[in-house]
Design a protein around this motif. Structure first.
Motif, PDB file in Angstrom:
ATOM      1  N   ARG A 336       1.151  -1.059   0.011  1.00  0.00           N
ATOM      2  CA  ARG A 336       0.036   0.485   0.024  1.00  0.00           C
ATOM      3  C   ARG A 336       0.750   1.308  -0.140  1.00  0.00           C
ATOM      4  O   ARG A 336       0.529   2.645  -0.499  1.00  0.00           O
ATOM      5  CB  ARG A 336      -0.512  -0.512   1.483  1.00  0.00           C
ATOM      6  N   ILE A 337       1.973   1.387   0.818  1.00  0.00           N
ATOM      7  CA  ILE A 337       2.755   2.055   0.272  1.00  0.00           C
ATOM      8  C   ILE A 337       3.430   2.445  -0.529  1.00  0.00           C
ATOM      9  O   ILE A 337       3.706   3.576  -1.045  1.00  0.00           O
ATOM     10  CB  ILE A 337       3.757   1.683   1.629  1.00  0.00           C
ATOM     11  N   ARG A 338       4.012   1.474  -1.222  1.00  0.00           N
ATOM     12  CA  ARG A 338       5.010   1.760  -3.029  1.00  0.00           C
ATOM     13  C   ARG A 338       3.300   2.259  -3.605  1.00  0.00           C
ATOM     14  O   ARG A 338       4.374   2.821  -4.380  1.00  0.00           O
ATOM     15  CB  ARG A 338       4.674   0.203  -2.692  1.00  0.00           C
ATOM     16  N   ASP A 339       2.413   2.078  -2.987  1.00  0.00           N
ATOM     17  CA  ASP A 339       1.501   2.035  -4.275  1.00  0.00           C
ATOM     18  C   ASP A 339       1.467   3.434  -3.816  1.00  0.00           C
ATOM     19  O   ASP A 339       1.116   4.231  -5.256  1.00  0.00           O
ATOM     20  CB  ASP A 339       0.156   1.251  -4.008  1.00  0.00           C
ATOM     21  N   THR A 340       0.730   3.792  -2.943  1.00  0.00           N
ATOM     22  CA  THR A 340       0.757   4.952  -2.904  1.00  0.00           C
ATOM     23  C   THR A 340       1.858   6.218  -3.672  1.00  0.00           C
ATOM     24  O   THR A 340       1.432   7.055  -3.976  1.00  0.00           O
ATOM     25  CB  THR A 340       0.863   5.500  -1.790  1.00  0.00           C
ATOM     26  N   TYR A 341       3.536   6.044  -3.260  1.00  0.00           N
ATOM     27  CA  TYR A 341       4.214   6.339  -4.045  1.00  0.00           C
ATOM     28  C   TYR A 341       4.467   6.388  -5.762  1.00  0.00           C
ATOM     29  O   TYR A 341       4.367   7.580  -6.230  1.00  0.00           O
ATOM     30  CB  TYR A 341       5.400   5.752  -3.435  1.00  0.00           C
ATOM     31  N   ALA A 342       4.341   5.304  -6.132  1.00  0.00           N
ATOM     32  CA  ALA A 342       3.832   5.515  -7.422  1.00  0.00           C
ATOM     33  C   ALA A 342       3.039   5.873  -8.420  1.00  0.00           C
ATOM     34  O   ALA A 342       2.789   6.597  -9.029  1.00  0.00           O
ATOM     35  CB  ALA A 342       3.836   3.620  -7.403  1.00  0.00           C
ATOM     36  N   GLY A 343       1.144   6.204  -7.369  1.00  0.00           N
ATOM     37  CA  GLY A 343       0.727   6.940  -7.618  1.00  0.00           C
ATOM     38  C   GLY A 343       0.889   8.397  -7.869  1.00  0.00           C
ATOM     39  O   GLY A 343       0.753   8.599  -8.992  1.00  0.00           O
ATOM     40  N   GLN A 344       2.045   8.928  -6.315  1.00  0.00           N
ATOM     41  CA  GLN A 344       2.498   9.561  -7.066  1.00  0.00           C
ATOM     42  C   GLN A 344       3.306  10.359  -8.642  1.00  0.00           C
ATOM     43  O   GLN A 344       3.684  11.420  -8.985  1.00  0.00           O
ATOM     44  CB  GLN A 344       3.150  10.425  -5.711  1.00  0.00           C
ATOM     45  N   VAL A 345       4.472   9.511  -8.291  1.00  0.00           N
ATOM     46  CA  VAL A 345       5.320   9.798  -9.302  1.00  0.00           C
ATOM     47  C   VAL A 345       4.172   9.356 -10.971  1.00  0.00           C
ATOM     48  O   VAL A 345       4.754  10.619 -11.867  1.00  0.00           O
ATOM     49  CB  VAL A 345       5.538   8.437  -9.801  1.00  0.00           C
TER      50      VAL A 345
END
Ligand code: NAD
Length: 702
Positions: A336-345
């Motif tokens: 979930r944390i990685r997905d949040t960052y991927a979304g921001q990228v």
């Protein structure tokens, strides 16, 4: 100490003005700067003048603490300061470094020349507190940068990098490093060259299609900010700059400023501005209180909240352990944390390398032994006392001495949690709001035993995590949720009596809330309230609830996450659609109550919801759970979507008048289906109403 000092660089007088963190233009500074300019003008050895701020910045603007006080009007006012520099027969150059905002920029605009450092930022933020630049800013700026750019600066309210004004008549030079030497050189050159001194007031506003630009801006602003009067008045003032003489334009600006100053919206926005600053102050924990170092953190529980909390630390560059009970839950949390960052990228808000660097600070683990070295640990496991007690007993065993032990509980007793440990002084509540990586609010729950340095450290940490922290005492629900409980109860009673969820949501959204209670509950999950009501039924069987929400939950309609709640939802669509199932459920429920359904108007809906908040808030204030009324406003503005232009529930009640609030509550108590006890004004309301005092006069002053 004088707030303006003059030194000499050859024939150039250099006046450094200001004090305090932002060199604001309070009365003492205005007087000192004007006197220093007058003295330099009178000094035959001086040929030119440079003015600059102390401490590496020009000025943050007017001193808004003076607003509404006699000091604000005390001469010399900002107009007098500007007149002193503008009318000087010797060239006056502003050397601008750091920030140059509001009244600071208006003074600079009155100077004949301006030299800025590359890193300087210029802006007119008055619109953010419901005002317009009232010292000629709306008249001089369009003359220097044109109407369109002036609209962007004045209505945007944001500081703009000096570099963007390079080449415009606003800045005569933008230089690397300290602008002072370049300003002194320019001043000496201009004095030597002689000739007429340029004044912004003498320029004509240039540019094509001014009328069309203003017309377009009016339509956009009217649609985007229907509740904010300032942006439209800013446009009126800018129009005056383009169509009237300078003097007439200035008179228009003054008139519009005075009108805005009297609006409830500006009062509310100024209140919110001060309230946010006041919330950081705790009377018995002064700023000098020592703090503990927080260089690493741990979060227990990688669910909705735990992952959001961990992201806050990662964003602040603080390494964080994330601990779970099982491999699967841990993997899900990390994903979930990685997905949040991927979304921001993906949205272009973050560079891939920065996302990687942040994610690399995350240390997932299943073992308590790994996390003992962390400076703070935040527990975010299930909302269950037994589970939390076990976690804290373990933390007490494994965490190093001096570590802060925090709980993210929303309702449980922080003192009981602390009592599980042998170090209750190190225990504190940190109540984040969902989504924890987005929401600004952090309720910092001060337990009976919480040590002062633990509290001071947590408040400091909140700043590092870019949160707005408000201190709350221990009680069920703390400040925000304890109040929302009464609001939700009223919302459901109104459904019993005849209002539909959509009618209630619409009324309160028109009042200005970001979301009505039913859309909000569908978003948060209706099961959360269900769980709490079940617990309350055991702990406080005397509290009356409508059963309609329980019946909804019995159908499994938990909200957006189950595709159905008070409304229906469609896949991939967050819009709320009215539901026939819910309509029938409510109709059947009303039949069991034997109530004749009646129409509730928007005024009744809003009053019942907002005064339910206000009455509970009054109790919270009197019990000392909140330190001051404005802290409660900040909780509601930053955590619950209360309209900022109303300043928060307490500010709103003060605007209505506490007496009138009490009167209305007594009227609501006469509702034959209602709960008269609910509408008995809290003792504090009764007292303030009798004394004619506002909520804002209660509690800690600083
Ligand atoms: P959640 O169910 O999403 O997550 C809880 C996590 O804790 C789960 O992943 C679970 O596996 C883990 N867990 C349970 N027992 C554990 C243990 N002994 N050790 C380690 N991990 C354990 O719940 P949530 O919504 O994240 O709520 C967590 C806490 O935050 C609760 O106290 C809740 O009241 C509070 N809170 C929730 C919200 C919200 O809107 N969800 C808002 C503010 C505060």
């Amino acid at each position: 100490m004088s707030t303006a000092q003059t030194t000499r660089e050859g024939p150039v007088a250099v006046i450094r003005f200001g004090e305090g963190p932002v060199n604001s233009f309070g009365h003492a500074t205005r007087r000192a700067l004007t006197a220093a300019v007058d003295a330099a003008v009178a000094d035959p050895a001086v040929t030119a003048i440079v003015i600059t701020g102390n401490g590496g910045l020009f000025s943050g603007g007017a001193d808004i603490k003076e607003f509404g006080t006699p000091a604000m009007l005390g001469a010399p006012n900002l107009h007098n300061v500007i007149a002193a520099v503008e009318s000087s027969p010797k060239p006056v150059v502003a050397a601008i470094d750091g920030i140059c905002l509001g009244g600071g920029l208006e003074v600079a605009l009155g100077c004949h020349y301006r030299v800025a450092g590359e890193g300087a930022k210029l802006g007119l933020p008055e619109v953010k507190i419901g005002l317009l630049p009232g010292a000629g800013g709306t008249q001089r700026l369009p003359r220097l940068i044109g109407v369109e750019n002036a609209i962007n600066v004045i209505l945007g309210g944001e500081p703009v990098p000096a570099k963007l004004f390079k080449g415009s008549p606003l800045l005569d030079a933008v230089v690397a490093g300290d602008p002072l030497p370049a300003a002194v050189k320019l001043a000496a050159e201009k004095a030597a060259a002689g000739g007429k001194l340029p004044k912004a007031r003498d320029l004509k506003v240039r540019g094509a299609n001014i009328e069309a630009i203003l017309g377009f801006a009016r339509t956009t602003v009217g649609a985007t900010f229907p509740n904010f009067p300032a942006p439209l008045k800013c446009l009126d003032a800018i129009e005056a700059a383009a169509t009237k003489s300078f003097e007439d334009g200035l008179a228009t600006e003054r008139q519009l400023f005075a009108e805005l100053m009297m609006t409830p919206v500006s009062r509310a926005l100024r209140h919110a501005f001060f309230a946010e600053r006041a919330a950081a102050k705790i009377p018995d924990v002064p700023e000098s209180t020592p703090t503990r170092e927080v260089k690493s953190a741990a979060v227990i529980g990688a669910g909705t909240m735990g992952t959001g909390i961990a992201i806050n630390f990662l964003n602040a560059g603080i390494p964080v352990f994330l601990l779970e009970v099982g491999e699967e839950a841990l993997a899900k949390g990390v994903a979930r944390i990685r997905d949040t960052y991927a979304g921001q990228v993906k949205k272009g808000r973050l560079k891939p390398a920065d996302a990687e660097a942040k994610a690399a600070l995350l240390k997932p683990t299943l073992k308590y032994e790994d996390i003992g070295s962390a400076d703070i640990v935040i527990e975010a496991v299930f909302e269950d006392m037994d589970v939390k007690a076990k976690v804290f007993a373990t933390l007490d065993r494994v965490m190093k001495p001096g570590a802060i032990l925090a709980s993210n509980t929303s309702t449980l007793d922080v003192d009981k949690i602390a009592a599980v440990t042998k170090r209750p002084g190190d225990v504190i509540g940190t109540h984040f709001f969902s989504p924890a990586n987005v929401m600004k609010l952090l309720e910092v729950v001060r337990g009976k035993a919480t040590q002062k340095d633990v509290l001071a450290t947590t408040m400091k940490l909140a700043k590092a995590l870019r949160k707005t922290a408000v201190v709350s005492g221990v009680c069920d629900g703390f400040i925000g949720n304890r109040m929302i409980e009464q609001y939700s109860r009223q919302a459901l009673f109104m459904v019993d009596e005849g209002a539909s969820p959509a009618e209630i949501d619409a009324a309160v959204e028109k009042f200005g809330f970001a979301m009505g209670p039913f859309r909000m509950s569908d978003l948060a999950g209706n099961d959360i309230g269900w769980h709490i009501r079940k617990r309350r039924a055991i702990e406080h069987p005397e509290i009356r609830y409508s059963k309609v929400a329980d019946k909804l939950c019995e159908l499994g309609r938990f909200g957006q996450k189950t595709g159905a709640g008070w409304y229906d939802y469609r896949p991939g669509d967050r819009s709320a659609y009215p539901s026939k199932v819910v309509e029938d459920l409510i109709a059947a429920h009303r039949q069991t109550l034997g109530l004749a359904s009646r129409k509730l108007d928007a005024r009744e809906i809003v009053d019942r919801l907002v005064y339910a908040l206000v009455n509970e808030a009054a109790k919270i204030l009197e019990e000392g759970i909140a330190l001051r009324a404005s802290d409660i406003d900040i909780v509601y503005l930053t955590g619950y979507g209360f309209p900022v232009w109303r300043g928060g529930p307490m500010c709103y009640a003060d605007e209505v008048g506490v007496y009138a609030v009490a009167q209305r509550m007594r009227e609501l108590a006469r509702n034959p289906y209602g709960d008269p006890g609910f509408w008995t004004p809290a003792p504090l309301i009764q007292r303030l109403a009798a004394e004619g005092r506002p909520f804002n006069s209660v509690g800690a002053k600083s």
